[in-house]
Design a protein around this motif. Sequence first.
Motif, PDB file in Angstrom:
ATOM      1  N   THR A 156       0.848  -1.187   0.000  1.00 38.76           N
ATOM      2  CA  THR A 156       0.000   0.000   0.000  1.00 38.76           C
ATOM      3  C   THR A 156       0.885   1.240   0.000  1.00 38.76           C
ATOM      4  O   THR A 156       1.825   1.341   0.782  1.00 38.76           O
ATOM      5  CB  THR A 156      -0.903   0.011   1.243  1.00 38.76           C
ATOM      6  OG1 THR A 156      -0.107  -0.036   2.432  1.00 38.76           O
ATOM      7  CG2 THR A 156      -1.846  -1.188   1.229  1.00 38.76           C
ATOM      8  N   PHE A 157       0.554   2.202  -0.880  1.00 42.53           N
ATOM      9  CA  PHE A 157       1.388   3.395  -1.008  1.00 42.53           C
ATOM     10  C   PHE A 157       0.718   4.628  -0.405  1.00 42.53           C
ATOM     11  O   PHE A 157       1.073   5.049   0.687  1.00 42.53           O
ATOM     12  CB  PHE A 157       1.787   3.620  -2.471  1.00 42.53           C
ATOM     13  CG  PHE A 157       2.920   2.733  -2.897  1.00 42.53           C
ATOM     14  CD1 PHE A 157       4.230   3.158  -2.819  1.00 42.53           C
ATOM     15  CD2 PHE A 157       2.669   1.440  -3.355  1.00 42.53           C
ATOM     16  CE1 PHE A 157       5.279   2.325  -3.186  1.00 42.53           C
ATOM     17  CE2 PHE A 157       3.713   0.598  -3.728  1.00 42.53           C
ATOM     18  CZ  PHE A 157       5.025   1.051  -3.641  1.00 42.53           C
ATOM     19  N   HIS A 158      -0.246   5.233  -1.061  1.00 39.67           N
ATOM     20  CA  HIS A 158      -0.793   6.486  -0.574  1.00 39.67           C
ATOM     21  C   HIS A 158      -2.128   6.772  -1.263  1.00 39.67           C
ATOM     22  O   HIS A 158      -2.388   6.299  -2.368  1.00 39.67           O
ATOM     23  CB  HIS A 158       0.168   7.662  -0.830  1.00 39.67           C
ATOM     24  CG  HIS A 158       0.876   7.568  -2.144  1.00 39.67           C
ATOM     25  ND1 HIS A 158       2.240   7.469  -2.255  1.00 39.67           N
ATOM     26  CD2 HIS A 158       0.413   7.526  -3.430  1.00 39.67           C
ATOM     27  CE1 HIS A 158       2.584   7.385  -3.536  1.00 39.67           C
ATOM     28  NE2 HIS A 158       1.495   7.422  -4.257  1.00 39.67           N
ATOM     29  N   PRO A 159      -2.986   7.580  -0.623  1.00 43.73           N
ATOM     30  CA  PRO A 159      -4.239   7.985  -1.261  1.00 43.73           C
ATOM     31  C   PRO A 159      -4.014   9.219  -2.128  1.00 43.73           C
ATOM     32  O   PRO A 159      -3.331  10.163  -1.724  1.00 43.73           O
ATOM     33  CB  PRO A 159      -5.143   8.296  -0.069  1.00 43.73           C
ATOM     34  CG  PRO A 159      -4.200   8.806   0.983  1.00 43.73           C
ATOM     35  CD  PRO A 159      -2.904   8.056   0.774  1.00 43.73           C
ATOM     36  N   LEU A 160      -4.606   9.210  -3.301  1.00 42.17           N
ATOM     37  CA  LEU A 160      -4.516  10.323  -4.243  1.00 42.17           C
ATOM     38  C   LEU A 160      -5.915  10.634  -4.765  1.00 42.17           C
ATOM     39  O   LEU A 160      -6.854   9.864  -4.544  1.00 42.17           O
ATOM     40  CB  LEU A 160      -3.601   9.963  -5.419  1.00 42.17           C
ATOM     41  CG  LEU A 160      -2.155   9.568  -5.112  1.00 42.17           C
ATOM     42  CD1 LEU A 160      -1.491   8.974  -6.356  1.00 42.17           C
ATOM     43  CD2 LEU A 160      -1.362  10.757  -4.612  1.00 42.17           C
ATOM     44  N   TYR A 161      -6.032  11.751  -5.461  1.00 47.33           N
ATOM     45  CA  TYR A 161      -7.301  12.018  -6.142  1.00 47.33           C
ATOM     46  C   TYR A 161      -7.058  12.895  -7.358  1.00 47.33           C
ATOM     47  O   TYR A 161      -6.162  13.748  -7.383  1.00 47.33           O
ATOM     48  CB  TYR A 161      -8.329  12.667  -5.202  1.00 47.33           C
ATOM     49  CG  TYR A 161      -7.999  14.061  -4.720  1.00 47.33           C
ATOM     50  CD1 TYR A 161      -8.508  15.194  -5.359  1.00 47.33           C
ATOM     51  CD2 TYR A 161      -7.175  14.260  -3.604  1.00 47.33           C
ATOM     52  CE1 TYR A 161      -8.228  16.474  -4.904  1.00 47.33           C
ATOM     53  CE2 TYR A 161      -6.886  15.536  -3.141  1.00 47.33           C
ATOM     54  CZ  TYR A 161      -7.410  16.633  -3.793  1.00 47.33           C
ATOM     55  OH  TYR A 161      -7.114  17.897  -3.348  1.00 47.33           O
ATOM     56  N   TRP A 162      -7.873  12.625  -8.365  1.00 48.11           N
ATOM     57  CA  TRP A 162      -7.921  13.468  -9.549  1.00 48.11           C
ATOM     58  C   TRP A 162      -9.071  14.448  -9.394  1.00 48.11           C
ATOM     59  O   TRP A 162     -10.165  14.071  -8.975  1.00 48.11           O
ATOM     60  CB  TRP A 162      -8.177  12.637 -10.812  1.00 48.11           C
ATOM     61  CG  TRP A 162      -7.121  11.651 -11.171  1.00 48.11           C
ATOM     62  CD1 TRP A 162      -7.103  10.322 -10.874  1.00 48.11           C
ATOM     63  CD2 TRP A 162      -5.943  11.898 -11.947  1.00 48.11           C
ATOM     64  NE1 TRP A 162      -5.982   9.727 -11.397  1.00 48.11           N
ATOM     65  CE2 TRP A 162      -5.255  10.671 -12.059  1.00 48.11           C
ATOM     66  CE3 TRP A 162      -5.407  13.036 -12.553  1.00 48.11           C
ATOM     67  CZ2 TRP A 162      -4.058  10.558 -12.757  1.00 48.11           C
ATOM     68  CZ3 TRP A 162      -4.218  12.917 -13.240  1.00 48.11           C
ATOM     69  CH2 TRP A 162      -3.549  11.690 -13.346  1.00 48.11           C
ATOM     70  N   ASP A 164      -3.651  12.922   1.494  1.00 44.34           N
ATOM     71  CA  ASP A 164      -3.132  13.047   2.853  1.00 44.34           C
ATOM     72  C   ASP A 164      -1.621  12.869   2.786  1.00 44.34           C
ATOM     73  O   ASP A 164      -1.126  11.955   2.124  1.00 44.34           O
ATOM     74  CB  ASP A 164      -3.758  11.987   3.765  1.00 44.34           C
ATOM     75  CG  ASP A 164      -3.426  12.194   5.233  1.00 44.34           C
ATOM     76  OD1 ASP A 164      -4.319  12.619   5.980  1.00 44.34           O
ATOM     77  OD2 ASP A 164      -2.272  11.933   5.647  1.00 44.34           O
ATOM     78  N   TYR A 165      -0.886  13.747   3.480  1.00 45.01           N
ATOM     79  CA  TYR A 165       0.572  13.724   3.402  1.00 45.01           C
ATOM     80  C   TYR A 165       1.200  12.615   4.247  1.00 45.01           C
ATOM     81  O   TYR A 165       2.420  12.462   4.250  1.00 45.01           O
ATOM     82  CB  TYR A 165       1.137  15.078   3.836  1.00 45.01           C
ATOM     83  CG  TYR A 165       0.791  16.226   2.915  1.00 45.01           C
ATOM     84  CD1 TYR A 165       0.459  16.016   1.576  1.00 45.01           C
ATOM     85  CD2 TYR A 165       0.785  17.531   3.383  1.00 45.01           C
ATOM     86  CE1 TYR A 165       0.146  17.069   0.738  1.00 45.01           C
ATOM     87  CE2 TYR A 165       0.479  18.608   2.545  1.00 45.01           C
ATOM     88  CZ  TYR A 165       0.158  18.365   1.228  1.00 45.01           C
ATOM     89  OH  TYR A 165      -0.145  19.418   0.395  1.00 45.01           O
ATOM     90  N   GLY A 166       0.389  11.848   4.960  1.00 51.93           N
ATOM     91  CA  GLY A 166       0.926  10.762   5.775  1.00 51.93           C
ATOM     92  C   GLY A 166       1.194   9.483   5.012  1.00 51.93           C
ATOM     93  O   GLY A 166       1.524   8.468   5.614  1.00 51.93           O
ATOM     94  N   ARG A 167       1.015   9.534   3.682  1.00 50.81           N
ATOM     95  CA  ARG A 167       1.178   8.354   2.832  1.00 50.81           C
ATOM     96  C   ARG A 167       0.220   7.253   3.283  1.00 50.81           C
ATOM     97  O   ARG A 167      -0.966   7.510   3.435  1.00 50.81           O
ATOM     98  CB  ARG A 167       2.639   7.886   2.802  1.00 50.81           C
ATOM     99  CG  ARG A 167       3.610   8.983   2.349  1.00 50.81           C
ATOM    100  CD  ARG A 167       4.940   8.423   1.885  1.00 50.81           C
ATOM    101  NE  ARG A 167       4.817   7.797   0.554  1.00 50.81           N
ATOM    102  CZ  ARG A 167       5.824   7.241  -0.083  1.00 50.81           C
ATOM    103  NH1 ARG A 167       7.033   7.209   0.465  1.00 50.81           N
ATOM    104  NH2 ARG A 167       5.645   6.707  -1.290  1.00 50.81           N
ATOM    105  N   ASN A 168       0.689   6.016   3.558  1.00 50.62           N
ATOM    106  CA  ASN A 168      -0.268   4.940   3.828  1.00 50.62           C
ATOM    107  C   ASN A 168      -0.812   4.947   5.256  1.00 50.62           C
ATOM    108  O   ASN A 168      -1.496   4.009   5.661  1.00 50.62           O
ATOM    109  CB  ASN A 168       0.331   3.565   3.502  1.00 50.62           C
ATOM    110  CG  ASN A 168       1.518   3.213   4.380  1.00 50.62           C
ATOM    111  OD1 ASN A 168       2.021   4.047   5.138  1.00 50.62           O
ATOM    112  ND2 ASN A 168       1.976   1.984   4.279  1.00 50.62           N
TER     113      ASN A 168
END
Length: 501
Positions: free
Chosen positions: A245-251, A269-273
């Motif tokens: 698991t890496f990180h949440p992103l959004y378009w 979120d800047y906390g990654r996973n």
Amino acid sequence: MTHELIAAPLTGEGLAERAFRDPHRPRFHFTSPGGWLNDPNGLSHWNGVYHLFYQYNPLAPAHHRIHWGHATSTDLVTWTDEPVALVPGTTGPDRDGCWSGVLVDDGGVPTLVYSGRHGERELPCVATGSPDLRHWTKDPGNPVIPAPPTGVDVTAYRDHCVWREGPVWRQLVGSGVRGRGGTAFLYESEDLRHWRYVGPLLTGDAAHGTPADLDWTGTMWECVDLFRVGDVDVLAFSAWDEGTTFHPLYWTGRYTADRFEPTALHRLDYGRNYFYAPQSTLDAHGRRIMFGWLQEGRGEEATARAGWSGVMSLPRLVTQGADGALAQTPVPELEKLRRDHVAVAPFEAGPDSPLDAIRGDQLDLEATLRLAPGATVRLAVRETPDGAERTVVEVTRDTTSPSGTLRLHREASSLDPDVDTAPRHGELPFGADGTVELRVLVDHSALEIFANGRALTARVYPTRPDAATGVSLTAVGHATVDRLDAWRMAPITTGPRPLWP
């Protein structure tokens, strides 16, 4: 989503009792009674009640043969454990787990759409509920989609976003096209049981960047979520690659004509996973509410001893920011937990600004800071008297641009060598006069930071939890603290809870 970890069940003292006694267990965040918790599922506001379902293993703090836990709230603050909603079948498409999904209203019938796991296959399944959402019946026709799209070599295939659009239902299933990148497959149906494949809504490019990049989109998109905020459409997802698991992103962009036309990619979120697999819902007040999963940052052995794993984030209010990105803040209902208010008079921050009146491991801190160009303010929490363990929230304003950096220093957050102490950071927009509205919520090992609408979530595990309660503030360059308020936060649980409510 997936994260395979199998541990033997604890013997002797029960999971729930052991979990409650752990000094690192949060007290005003929602946690499962014991065992394992991961993704928020089925998030909804149904007849005036908030329903939070979640990935749950009541047998051990391990991601194995997942159930659906269930909790309800009328205020998004205190939660009531409800009966476990879904249990893996002894046979059939979900015999190895009932994985992530959503709750929809099908003409008054509460209906879950979730991923059933059987062996290495995850396929969409359906279950219908009683009017109070406490009892669920799986559809005999499961799985309702028998296989991923033909002719596509997928990296994985699971997790759902379902909504009504005119006369038909539409569904996104998170996936990835091998050799290309993550994707969200679009389907439509009249009855939630018979689905027609429309095509990929959007496909990423895993060859753009590397896994080390903070905005790498991965080879598979988990927990896709499509929604509108203000005048912009948002496609959120969590980047995944071969079990990591890496990180949440959004378009941000525009959803139209079976496609999503992106305009910009953002970090959620800047906390990654540490804030992973988020899910949102629109409540009856017209608010977009979001939860995410706070993963653990300590070793598997320590987690097994503790008897629990995983924290649900505080509920977040998601709005459209002035710069077009999403702005996130904790829902205002959380303020009812505040106790013992301490207000610090405005002051010029300097190299040594102790805050002796503020101590604790269940805190809500709010500050209005004004930084001159090039200045840095550091707010330390979970600090021992000798400073050997401390976690530092750092805000820096650039010298030449109206932005800066939000950074979390965890290098000294724990003396335990098995604990993750890597720093986290992200870009921070500033007000025209260098103003930052900062809020830091400390809940034992859970830490959520909000600064001018940006969020950074992490976990910290001091080895001296009884002593790591100090708070201090320092600055380099010219900075003013216009306001600093602190509260002790009341707990939302007072004792162990049944694993099987």
